[in-house]
Design a protein around this motif. Sequence first.
Motif, PDB file in Angstrom:
ATOM      1  N   THR A  85       0.846  -1.202   0.000  1.00 26.12           N
ATOM      2  CA  THR A  85       0.000   0.000   0.000  1.00 26.12           C
ATOM      3  C   THR A  85       0.878   1.248   0.000  1.00 26.12           C
ATOM      4  OG1 THR A  85      -0.209   0.667   2.343  1.00 26.12           O
ATOM      5  CG2 THR A  85      -1.547  -1.229   1.636  1.00 26.12           C
ATOM      6  N   HIS A  86       0.271   2.328  -0.446  1.00 24.76           N
ATOM      7  CA  HIS A  86       0.914   3.656  -0.400  1.00 24.76           C
ATOM      8  C   HIS A  86      -0.025   4.555   0.408  1.00 24.76           C
ATOM      9  CE1 HIS A  86       3.278   2.791  -4.293  1.00 24.76           C
ATOM     10  NE2 HIS A  86       2.321   1.888  -4.347  1.00 24.76           N
ATOM     11  N   LEU A  87      -0.182   4.277   1.702  1.00 20.42           N
ATOM     12  CA  LEU A  87      -1.223   4.969   2.474  1.00 20.42           C
ATOM     13  C   LEU A  87      -0.813   6.328   3.007  1.00 20.42           C
ATOM     14  CD1 LEU A  87      -2.872   2.195   4.702  1.00 20.42           C
ATOM     15  CD2 LEU A  87      -3.566   3.036   2.476  1.00 20.42           C
ATOM     16  N   ALA A 188      12.742   5.007  -4.896  1.00 23.24           N
ATOM     17  CA  ALA A 188      12.789   5.504  -6.276  1.00 23.24           C
ATOM     18  C   ALA A 188      11.416   5.303  -6.905  1.00 23.24           C
ATOM     19  CB  ALA A 188      13.861   4.753  -7.067  1.00 23.24           C
ATOM     20  N   HIS A 189      10.554   6.298  -6.701  1.00 22.11           N
ATOM     21  CA  HIS A 189       9.158   6.201  -7.169  1.00 22.11           C
ATOM     22  C   HIS A 189       8.981   7.028  -8.434  1.00 22.11           C
ATOM     23  CE1 HIS A 189       4.645   6.193  -5.774  1.00 22.11           C
ATOM     24  NE2 HIS A 189       4.885   5.330  -6.726  1.00 22.11           N
ATOM     25  N   ALA A 190       9.656   8.188  -8.478  1.00 22.39           N
ATOM     26  CA  ALA A 190       9.641   9.052  -9.665  1.00 22.39           C
ATOM     27  C   ALA A 190      10.857   9.952  -9.539  1.00 22.39           C
ATOM     28  CB  ALA A 190       8.361   9.880  -9.708  1.00 22.39           C
ATOM     29  N   ALA A 224      11.265   0.113  -5.382  1.00 16.56           N
ATOM     30  CA  ALA A 224      11.516   1.037  -6.495  1.00 16.56           C
ATOM     31  C   ALA A 224      10.491   0.761  -7.600  1.00 16.56           C
ATOM     32  CB  ALA A 224      12.925   0.843  -7.036  1.00 16.56           C
ATOM     33  N   PHE A 225      10.172   1.794  -8.366  1.00 16.51           N
ATOM     34  CA  PHE A 225       9.245   1.687  -9.498  1.00 16.51           C
ATOM     35  C   PHE A 225      10.113   1.457 -10.747  1.00 16.51           C
ATOM     36  CE2 PHE A 225       5.695   4.277 -11.890  1.00 16.51           C
ATOM     37  CZ  PHE A 225       5.222   3.103 -12.468  1.00 16.51           C
ATOM     38  N   VAL A 226      10.246   0.193 -11.110  1.00 13.03           N
ATOM     39  CA  VAL A 226      11.086  -0.172 -12.254  1.00 13.03           C
ATOM     40  C   VAL A 226      10.171  -0.290 -13.469  1.00 13.03           C
ATOM     41  CG1 VAL A 226      12.765  -1.827 -13.144  1.00 13.03           C
ATOM     42  CG2 VAL A 226      12.681  -1.341 -10.691  1.00 13.03           C
ATOM     43  N   GLY A 300      -6.392  -4.020  -8.413  1.00  8.27           N
ATOM     44  CA  GLY A 300      -7.034  -2.708  -8.282  1.00  8.27           C
ATOM     45  C   GLY A 300      -6.472  -1.711  -9.274  1.00  8.27           C
ATOM     46  N   SER A 301      -5.141  -1.692  -9.451  1.00  9.71           N
ATOM     47  CA  SER A 301      -4.560  -0.687 -10.345  1.00  9.71           C
ATOM     48  C   SER A 301      -4.865  -1.013 -11.805  1.00  9.71           C
ATOM     49  CB  SER A 301      -3.066  -0.514 -10.093  1.00  9.71           C
ATOM     50  OG  SER A 301      -2.400  -1.723 -10.286  1.00  9.71           O
ATOM     51  N   ALA A 302      -4.910  -2.301 -12.157  1.00  9.79           N
ATOM     52  CA  ALA A 302      -5.298  -2.653 -13.534  1.00  9.79           C
ATOM     53  C   ALA A 302      -6.735  -2.213 -13.791  1.00  9.79           C
ATOM     54  CB  ALA A 302      -5.139  -4.155 -13.754  1.00  9.79           C
ATOM     55  N   THR A 326      -3.950  -4.511  -2.006  1.00 11.72           N
ATOM     56  CA  THR A 326      -4.823  -3.447  -2.520  1.00 11.72           C
ATOM     57  C   THR A 326      -4.062  -2.461  -3.396  1.00 11.72           C
ATOM     58  OG1 THR A 326      -4.398  -2.020  -0.612  1.00 11.72           O
ATOM     59  CG2 THR A 326      -6.343  -3.491  -0.504  1.00 11.72           C
ATOM     60  N   ASP A 327      -2.743  -2.256  -3.121  1.00  9.93           N
ATOM     61  CA  ASP A 327      -1.982  -1.168  -3.762  1.00  9.93           C
ATOM     62  C   ASP A 327      -2.630   0.189  -3.450  1.00  9.93           C
ATOM     63  OD1 ASP A 327       0.023   0.026  -5.233  1.00  9.93           O
ATOM     64  OD2 ASP A 327      -0.892  -0.343  -7.186  1.00  9.93           O
ATOM     65  N   HIS A 328      -3.365   0.270  -2.347  1.00 16.47           N
ATOM     66  CA  HIS A 328      -4.099   1.523  -2.073  1.00 16.47           C
ATOM     67  C   HIS A 328      -3.181   2.737  -2.279  1.00 16.47           C
ATOM     68  CE1 HIS A 328      -7.128   3.836   0.595  1.00 16.47           C
ATOM     69  NE2 HIS A 328      -6.387   4.682  -0.083  1.00 16.47           N
ATOM     70  N   ASN A 329      -3.562   3.597  -3.216  1.00 18.66           N
ATOM     71  CA  ASN A 329      -2.851   4.852  -3.474  1.00 18.66           C
ATOM     72  C   ASN A 329      -3.799   5.779  -4.219  1.00 18.66           C
ATOM     73  OD1 ASN A 329      -2.082   5.161  -6.532  1.00 18.66           O
ATOM     74  ND2 ASN A 329      -1.748   2.995  -6.099  1.00 18.66           N
ATOM     75  N   PRO A 330      -3.510   7.087  -4.222  1.00 15.89           N
ATOM     76  CA  PRO A 330      -4.492   8.015  -4.796  1.00 15.89           C
ATOM     77  C   PRO A 330      -4.462   8.073  -6.326  1.00 15.89           C
ATOM     78  CG  PRO A 330      -2.590   9.211  -4.006  1.00 15.89           C
ATOM     79  CD  PRO A 330      -2.372   7.777  -3.613  1.00 15.89           C
TER      80      PRO A 330
HETATM   81  O1  NIG Z   1       1.659   0.890  -7.490  1.00 13.82           O
HETATM   82  N1  NIG Z   1       3.178   2.625 -10.191  1.00 13.82           N
HETATM   83  C1  NIG Z   1       3.754   3.097  -9.258  1.00 13.82           C
HETATM   84  N2  NIG Z   1       3.272   3.322  -8.041  1.00 13.82           N
HETATM   85  C2  NIG Z   1       1.888   3.214  -7.684  1.00 13.82           C
HETATM   86  C3  NIG Z   1       1.081   4.386  -8.142  1.00 13.82           C
HETATM   87  C4  NIG Z   1       1.452   5.629  -7.467  1.00 13.82           C
HETATM   88  C5  NIG Z   1       0.653   6.818  -7.911  1.00 13.82           C
HETATM   89  O2  NIG Z   1       0.198   6.920  -9.066  1.00 13.82           O
HETATM   90  O3  NIG Z   1       0.493   7.716  -7.048  1.00 13.82           O
HETATM   91  C6  NIG Z   1       1.324   1.867  -8.125  1.00 13.82           C
HETATM   92  O4  NIG Z   1       0.542   1.760  -9.085  1.00 13.82           O
END
Ligand code: NIG
Length: 416
Positions: A85-87, A188-190, A224-226, A300-302, A326-330
Amino acid sequence: MTEADLVLHGARLLTCAPLRAERPRVGPSAGDVGAVPDGWVAARDGAIVATGHGETHAQVARTAGAIDRDVAGRVVMPGFVDPHTHLCYAGERWEEFATRRSGADYLAVLAAGGGIHATVRATTAASDEELLALLVRRIGDALELGTTTIEVKSGYGLEPEAELRQLRIIAGAKATAPSDVAATYLAAHALPAPYTDDRRRFVRGAIGALETIVAEQLAESVDAFVEKGVFDVDEIRPLFAAAKKAGLAVSLHADQLNDVGAAAFAARIGARSADHVAHASADGVRALARKEIPAVLLPGSAFFVGYPPPDARRFVAARVPVALATDHNPGTSPLEGMPTAIALGVTLCGLTPHEAIVAATINAAHALGRGDRTGALVAGRRADIVVLDTDDERELAYRMGAPLIAEVYAAGKRAA
Ligand code: NIG
Ligand code: FE
């Protein structure tokens, strides 16, 4: 026999107990929930002390004031483990959500300074108190929906100091949450704008934060976001090597939107999990299977972004342990709760309902390095227990969104 301060009996008990010593479930056993008809579970001081079936629970002595309940045939199962999650964020992304659903591309929005960068701006503008309150509320919302172990990433600071601020706020929430919180440094997210011409300098800065993270015990894992146009394997390798050297686990956003060889990289580096993997190559899938590294599927993200979901059958067939989160993020997945992740894991990814339950409990625990501590109703583990308002756990997948979470116990205490 043992004394207990919590006994739930008369249950359809799903133990999810390990079949092989403390390993995640794979292949044909990926859907074995360890169901015990007329089962019971007993706990004391936050840990499970015994399980059984029939009237044998009568032999368990009860402490004064113990909770002692006949659940009348309802399902009693391990609390959910949400391993991704990214809460810790402020602000919602309504506009981006709408424009993306009418065709805007997620990575193009990010490259133009929106997306993750928009959340970084909103998070930077929020005070520590505001961020902590938001995070505590979100962990509590997840608990109401049965999540007793939850991973929380930083990643909306980007600059090392801002990431450390996020991790300290996560540590603050962890200190008081009834749930077990696993903190991850999403290093390393962005790429922040000042580093556009020197990407390696950014990675060096991220590595520089590890010393403080270890000294203050701010995270157990580094992520990291690869992804195409974000970070590539070569850029991330030194970060992960340094993390491992510092005694931290690593996990990654791997092949979410494009195959960039991240799943195979996860296997080579011995990651704790490889997450998303919607576009992982056949080689990547085989490599994960060889190392028994859990693939954390994030339907969820798909679903929200509208890209093809990961095909769970590929992973189950290859004997990769499958977990759900969940990958909960906004941005990509404003998804509340593991029951919805289970439902989407079945309808979108092709898991069976029982495979999805395994993926949301014991296999998810393995994805967080907790495969021997939670995720199963077995003596000695944390007493993280959910009572469902049904006698058939498959309803979690079938009656999407139904209020099925009747009771939640976190470390043996009624939490919801
Ligand atoms: O898991 N893709 C990278 N990170 C998150 C999205 C983060 C965002 O868009 O705020 C993900 O999908
Ligand atoms: Fe994510």
